[in-house]
Scaffold this motif. Structure first.
Motif, PDB file in Angstrom:
ATOM      1  N   TRP A  83       0.845  -1.189   0.000  1.00 21.34           N
ATOM      2  CA  TRP A  83       0.000   0.000   0.000  1.00 21.34           C
ATOM      3  C   TRP A  83       0.884   1.244   0.000  1.00 21.34           C
ATOM      4  CZ3 TRP A  83      -4.740  -1.019  -1.228  1.00 21.34           C
ATOM      5  CH2 TRP A  83      -5.377  -2.173  -0.775  1.00 21.34           C
ATOM      6  N   VAL A  84       0.651   2.130  -0.948  1.00 21.86           N
ATOM      7  CA  VAL A  84       1.458   3.350  -1.073  1.00 21.86           C
ATOM      8  C   VAL A  84       0.548   4.561  -0.877  1.00 21.86           C
ATOM      9  CG1 VAL A  84       2.974   4.689  -2.573  1.00 21.86           C
ATOM     10  CG2 VAL A  84       2.986   2.188  -2.699  1.00 21.86           C
ATOM     11  N   PRO A  85       0.848   5.448   0.072  1.00 20.42           N
ATOM     12  CA  PRO A  85       0.017   6.641   0.288  1.00 20.42           C
ATOM     13  C   PRO A  85      -0.219   7.404  -1.008  1.00 20.42           C
ATOM     14  CG  PRO A  85       1.651   6.434   2.026  1.00 20.42           C
ATOM     15  CD  PRO A  85       1.988   5.385   1.007  1.00 20.42           C
ATOM     16  N   SER A  86      -1.453   7.856  -1.204  1.00 18.30           N
ATOM     17  CA  SER A  86      -1.839   8.482  -2.481  1.00 18.30           C
ATOM     18  C   SER A  86      -0.954   9.656  -2.856  1.00 18.30           C
ATOM     19  CB  SER A  86      -3.304   8.924  -2.421  1.00 18.30           C
ATOM     20  OG  SER A  86      -3.507   9.850  -1.360  1.00 18.30           O
ATOM     21  N   GLY A  87      -0.511  10.429  -1.861  1.00 18.21           N
ATOM     22  CA  GLY A  87       0.330  11.587  -2.152  1.00 18.21           C
ATOM     23  C   GLY A  87       1.699  11.222  -2.692  1.00 18.21           C
ATOM     24  N   THR A  91       5.214   9.292  -7.538  1.00 19.31           N
ATOM     25  CA  THR A  91       6.667   9.246  -7.375  1.00 19.31           C
ATOM     26  C   THR A  91       7.155   7.821  -7.188  1.00 19.31           C
ATOM     27  OG1 THR A  91       6.691  11.455  -6.371  1.00 19.31           O
ATOM     28  CG2 THR A  91       8.613  10.063  -5.992  1.00 19.31           C
ATOM     29  N   LYS A  92       6.463   7.077  -6.324  1.00 14.87           N
ATOM     30  CA  LYS A  92       6.856   5.686  -6.064  1.00 14.87           C
ATOM     31  C   LYS A  92       6.665   4.833  -7.322  1.00 14.87           C
ATOM     32  CE  LYS A  92       8.261   2.297  -3.482  1.00 14.87           C
ATOM     33  NZ  LYS A  92       7.510   1.806  -2.310  1.00 14.87           N
ATOM     34  N   ASP A  94       6.898   5.831 -10.472  1.00 10.42           N
ATOM     35  CA  ASP A  94       7.976   6.135 -11.411  1.00 10.42           C
ATOM     36  C   ASP A  94       9.271   5.438 -11.016  1.00 10.42           C
ATOM     37  OD1 ASP A  94       6.262   7.702 -12.875  1.00 10.42           O
ATOM     38  OD2 ASP A  94       6.975   9.610 -12.069  1.00 10.42           O
ATOM     39  N   LEU A  95       9.569   5.430  -9.727  1.00 14.32           N
ATOM     40  CA  LEU A  95      10.779   4.759  -9.245  1.00 14.32           C
ATOM     41  C   LEU A  95      10.691   3.259  -9.469  1.00 14.32           C
ATOM     42  CD1 LEU A  95      11.346   6.673  -5.861  1.00 14.32           C
ATOM     43  CD2 LEU A  95      12.709   6.864  -7.959  1.00 14.32           C
ATOM     44  N   LEU A  96       9.513   2.716  -9.247  1.00 13.87           N
ATOM     45  CA  LEU A  96       9.312   1.274  -9.423  1.00 13.87           C
ATOM     46  C   LEU A  96       9.495   0.879 -10.884  1.00 13.87           C
ATOM     47  CD1 LEU A  96       8.423  -1.276  -7.805  1.00 13.87           C
ATOM     48  CD2 LEU A  96       6.091  -0.776  -8.537  1.00 13.87           C
ATOM     49  N   LEU A  97       8.921   1.680 -11.782  1.00 12.37           N
ATOM     50  CA  LEU A  97       9.042   1.386 -13.208  1.00 12.37           C
ATOM     51  C   LEU A  97      10.486   1.506 -13.678  1.00 12.37           C
ATOM     52  CD1 LEU A  97       5.856   3.277 -14.462  1.00 12.37           C
ATOM     53  CD2 LEU A  97       6.162   0.797 -14.357  1.00 12.37           C
ATOM     54  N   ALA A  98      11.202   2.463 -13.127  1.00  7.02           N
ATOM     55  CA  ALA A  98      12.601   2.653 -13.508  1.00  7.02           C
ATOM     56  C   ALA A  98      13.476   1.511 -13.016  1.00  7.02           C
ATOM     57  CB  ALA A  98      13.114   3.983 -12.953  1.00  7.02           C
ATOM     58  N   SER A  99      13.112   0.946 -11.880  1.00  9.93           N
ATOM     59  CA  SER A  99      13.906  -0.140 -11.307  1.00  9.93           C
ATOM     60  C   SER A  99      13.677  -1.464 -12.009  1.00  9.93           C
ATOM     61  CB  SER A  99      13.567  -0.307  -9.823  1.00  9.93           C
ATOM     62  OG  SER A  99      12.273  -0.883  -9.670  1.00  9.93           O
ATOM     63  N   ALA A 100      12.533  -1.594 -12.673  1.00 10.28           N
ATOM     64  CA  ALA A 100      12.128  -2.836 -13.359  1.00 10.28           C
ATOM     65  C   ALA A 100      11.868  -3.975 -12.374  1.00 10.28           C
ATOM     66  CB  ALA A 100      13.177  -3.249 -14.396  1.00 10.28           C
ATOM     67  N   LEU A 102       9.259  -5.113 -10.777  1.00 14.64           N
ATOM     68  CA  LEU A 102       7.813  -4.975 -10.711  1.00 14.64           C
ATOM     69  C   LEU A 102       7.160  -6.105  -9.928  1.00 14.64           C
ATOM     70  CD1 LEU A 102       7.067  -3.996 -14.414  1.00 14.64           C
ATOM     71  CD2 LEU A 102       7.255  -2.472 -12.440  1.00 14.64           C
ATOM     72  N   PRO A 103       6.113  -5.777  -9.166  1.00 15.86           N
ATOM     73  CA  PRO A 103       5.298  -6.829  -8.552  1.00 15.86           C
ATOM     74  C   PRO A 103       4.473  -7.509  -9.635  1.00 15.86           C
ATOM     75  CG  PRO A 103       4.279  -4.710  -8.213  1.00 15.86           C
ATOM     76  CD  PRO A 103       5.599  -4.432  -8.873  1.00 15.86           C
ATOM     77  N   GLU A 104       3.731  -8.539  -9.270  1.00 17.00           N
ATOM     78  CA  GLU A 104       2.934  -9.247 -10.270  1.00 17.00           C
ATOM     79  C   GLU A 104       1.860  -8.355 -10.873  1.00 17.00           C
ATOM     80  OE1 GLU A 104       3.027 -13.845  -8.759  1.00 17.00           O
ATOM     81  OE2 GLU A 104       1.759 -12.434  -7.658  1.00 17.00           O
ATOM     82  N   VAL A 105       1.238  -7.525 -10.029  1.00 11.58           N
ATOM     83  CA  VAL A 105       0.144  -6.664 -10.486  1.00 11.58           C
ATOM     84  C   VAL A 105       0.377  -5.235 -10.012  1.00 11.58           C
ATOM     85  CG1 VAL A 105      -2.339  -6.203 -10.359  1.00 11.58           C
ATOM     86  CG2 VAL A 105      -1.521  -8.560 -10.481  1.00 11.58           C
ATOM     87  N   LEU A 106       0.168  -4.289 -10.903  1.00 13.56           N
ATOM     88  CA  LEU A 106       0.183  -2.871 -10.547  1.00 13.56           C
ATOM     89  C   LEU A 106      -1.233  -2.338 -10.609  1.00 13.56           C
ATOM     90  CD1 LEU A 106       3.290  -2.799 -10.726  1.00 13.56           C
ATOM     91  CD2 LEU A 106       3.080  -0.687 -12.038  1.00 13.56           C
ATOM     92  N   SER A 107      -1.688  -1.723  -9.517  1.00 17.17           N
ATOM     93  CA  SER A 107      -2.953  -0.996  -9.506  1.00 17.17           C
ATOM     94  C   SER A 107      -2.594   0.481  -9.474  1.00 17.17           C
ATOM     95  CB  SER A 107      -3.779  -1.369  -8.263  1.00 17.17           C
ATOM     96  OG  SER A 107      -4.913  -0.533  -8.141  1.00 17.17           O
ATOM     97  N   VAL A 108      -2.850   1.181 -10.590  1.00 14.69           N
ATOM     98  CA  VAL A 108      -2.392   2.566 -10.726  1.00 14.69           C
ATOM     99  C   VAL A 108      -3.574   3.498 -10.989  1.00 14.69           C
ATOM    100  CG1 VAL A 108      -0.128   1.863 -11.562  1.00 14.69           C
ATOM    101  CG2 VAL A 108      -1.954   2.274 -13.202  1.00 14.69           C
TER     102      VAL A 108
END
Length: 512
Positions: A83-87, A91-92, A94-100, A102-108
């Motif tokens: 769980w990532v705070p909405s605010g 940012t989180k 973008d960092l996750l995508l840059a790191s590659a 990835l978890p199994e599912v992204l809810s964005v």
């Protein structure tokens, strides 16, 4: 034939007779036994473990509470949620995508965020198009989601994400109705009347603390983050606007949006707009409103009951929130969504066999039964039925909320972002009456679904600069003429014109 040679034949005959006897004894019970076997298999089937990244909009949930236990039981899953705070979500992400990594599912929350589109095109997520096919195996995903949900979210004609299905009627420009009444201010019906009302409230003492310290309009950046689409709709900014070459100009840079900024400049000069608007974060704005410090805020309508209750607890027992229907110079200040911009994407690292299992999970979450659970929880545990309507109790308010709706595709509900699950029938009927014609008078921003690599690359370099110029224009550090020249500079860039031509072609092909 000797005994040794005859023995296998005898065994075969005895085996056949035994089988026939057993089968005949079960005639008439074949269906029930088959069903019983199926149920037994389902009941003993190991829960599907799902690793998911998702937004947090309330307190961090306890995944073993009554709601999440029931959700996982009905879907036969074990959810491992980050769980990532909405605010901090963008940012989180973008960092996750840059790191590659990835978890199994992204809810964005935004399926067309440039960094996400880039990751899709680089092969980070599954192309679900061939797996979904004609949706014959997924009737809930086909029939229960928002109109054009899959059409809007394609990338190069392919489906990479499942929709976070929500209602088209969502944000409302809120005002403290009890303060209007206390100060004898008529309910505003136009944007100009709204501006005058905010001045009177900010110069008055509606909270009775003996000081004229009440804030007017607040928001996380206001014109940049919260509410700008609603106000801009009143100036006609959502209407497709073309340049001389026939290109479709990006909403934030069309003339009507510039008129919106000029309106906010006047609000600021008159004191109707909070002086701290540019540095106020969304969580801070929400706190200001729910503690009874501010008169107006723009967010989802379904927050009203919860926020009224918080304001009352903070010493203002007469608090009442009203969502306004305001006429602007060219249209109504009502912004409609495309029925949910959120998305669920599956990492390409997930094996195809599990992708099929995940699609089955999301198909189940798009059912009316799971949607009802997401909104109201369990009867007797989270809600009671009063006058035919489900009303959340204290436990329900804690466990069943915005965050609890972020783990699955849900069925679309017209009033899903309007009614309060903790409000009774009379309350919700009145709330629906406030906004009953929003879907008829509201505007949809076409750039909620249009996408261009050319524009993404350009805007990534210019967006922060543009935000700074917006702030300077509103607070008076630059003139509106200077701001307009800046906008013209961007719009006349060769890459901007190229992007606008691409937008025009897309819009013609997929417009509603």
């Amino acid at each position: 034939m000797n005994v040794v040679k005859r023995l296998p034949v005898l065994i075969m005959i005895l085996t056949t007779i035994t089988c026939m006897t057993a089968c005949s004894s079960n005639v008439g019970n074949t269906q029930s036994n088959s069903k019983g076997t199926e149920n037994a298999v389902n009941s003993t089937k190991e829960p599907l473990s799902i690793q998911m990244f998702a937004g947090l909009y309330n307190e961090v949930p306890e995944m073993t509470d009554a709601f999440w236990t029931e959700w996982q039981k009905r879907t036969n899953t074990k959810l491992n949620m980050e769980w990532v705070p909405s605010g901090d979500l963008d940012t989180k992400l973008d960092l996750l995508l840059a790191s590659a990594q990835l978890p199994e599912v992204l809810s964005v929350p935004d399926f067309k965020r440039p960094s996400l589109i880039g990751a899709i095109k680089s092969g980070a997520f599954w192309d679900l198009t061939p797996l979904l096919g004609d949706f014959s195996k997924y009737p809930n995903l086909k029939n229960n989601v928002s109109l054009n949900a899959f059409k809007y979210r394609t990338v190069n004609g392919k489906i990479y994400s499942l929709p976070g299905s929500r209602s088209a009627i969502d944000p409302g420009i809120k005002i403290r109705q009890d303060w209007l009444k206390k100060l004898n201010i008529p309910v505003p019906t136009t944007l100009d009347e709204y501006a005058d009302a905010l001045v009177k409230i900010s110069q008055g003492d509606p909270d009775g603390n003996g000081r004229a310290d009440t804030l007017g309009l607040i928001g996380g950046g206001v014109i940049i983050s919260d509410g700008d689409a609603s106000f801009a709709s009143g100036f006609g900014a959502m209407n497709p606007t073309y340049n001389n070459e026939g290109g479709l100009i990006y909403t934030n840079l069309n003339p009507q949006y510039t008129d919106t900024i000029a309106y906010f400049r006047k609000l600021y000069q008159s004191g109707a707009l909070s002086k701290e608007f540019a540095v106020t974060k969304r969580t801070q704005a929400q706190d200001l409103f729910t503690t009874g410090r501010a008169a107006s805020y723009t967010r989802s309508i379904w927050w009203d009951k919860e926020w009224e209750d918080l304001i009352k607890k903070n010493g203002q027992p007469e608090a009442k929130i009203l969502n306004l229907t305001l006429k602007g110079p060219k249209a109504y200040a009502v912004n409609l969504t495309i029925g949910g911009t959120g998305s669920f994407l599956i990492s390409k690292k997930v094996p195809e066999a599990k992708v099929i299992q995940l699609l089955d999970y999301f198909e189940k979450t798009a059912s009316n039964e799971m949607t009802d659970l997401a909104y109201y929880g369990i009867e007797g545990v989270h809600h009671t039925v009063i006058d035919g309507q489900k009303v959340l109790n204290e436990k329900g308010v804690k466990e069943v909320n915005t965050t609890s709706k972020n783990a699955g595709v849900l069925a679309t509900m017209k009033w899903g972002k309007v009614i309060s699950a903790s409000g009774d029938k009379a309350y919700n009927d009145a709330k629906i009456a406030e906004v009953k014609n929003f879907d008829e008078i509201g505007s949809v921003d076409p750039f909620n679904y249009l996408n261009s690599d050319t524009w993404n690359e350009l805007w990534a370099k210019r967006q922060d600069e543009w935000k700074s110029m917006v702030t300077k224009a509103i607070v008076g550090q630059i003139t509106m003429e200077e701001y307009q020249k800046y906008v013209d500079t961007i719009n006349n860039l060769p890459e901007a014109k190229k992007a606008y031509a691409e937008f025009a072609t897309q819009y013609k092909a997929i417009k509603p």
